[in-house]
Design a protein around this motif. Sequence first.
Motif: not given
Length: 145
Positions: A59, A61, A84-85, A88
């Motif tokens: 990501t 992040q 959004e994760f 991943a």
Amino acid sequence: MSRDSLTVDMFTPYAVPTPHAPLPGALAFSAVLRGLLSEAIKASPLSREEIAARMSVLTGQEITLHMINAWTAESREGWRFPLEFAPAFEVATETHSITAWLADVRGGKLLVGRDAINAELGRLERMRDEAARRIKQLKRTVGDE
């Protein structure tokens, strides 16, 4: 005469997926999602720390062990797993469980790889067969057969 559930399954092997009813509270899935995350982590060969590290790389992040623990802990209701994760997380844990669950909730079915191609082939073959049937029918109508 009533049928038992086994008899129904024998004659209808494929249930048509349907979305969950849009009733108040019917789409509250916090506990289910926490369970899916926990099960994927348990099934993964990676530790929670390794999953966090892999997600961070994927990501760009920082994902920490603390975040993963909070997303899966029933006692941490305020911590929500960010959608959004999800990609991943699934890559890191080598699963499609979240995507498959979400498709199921919305009345679909996830097909990956060859399964997706085979489904498209089946759809096209059904279209071809229906077109051939319709062509025969029209030819009979105009007297060409």
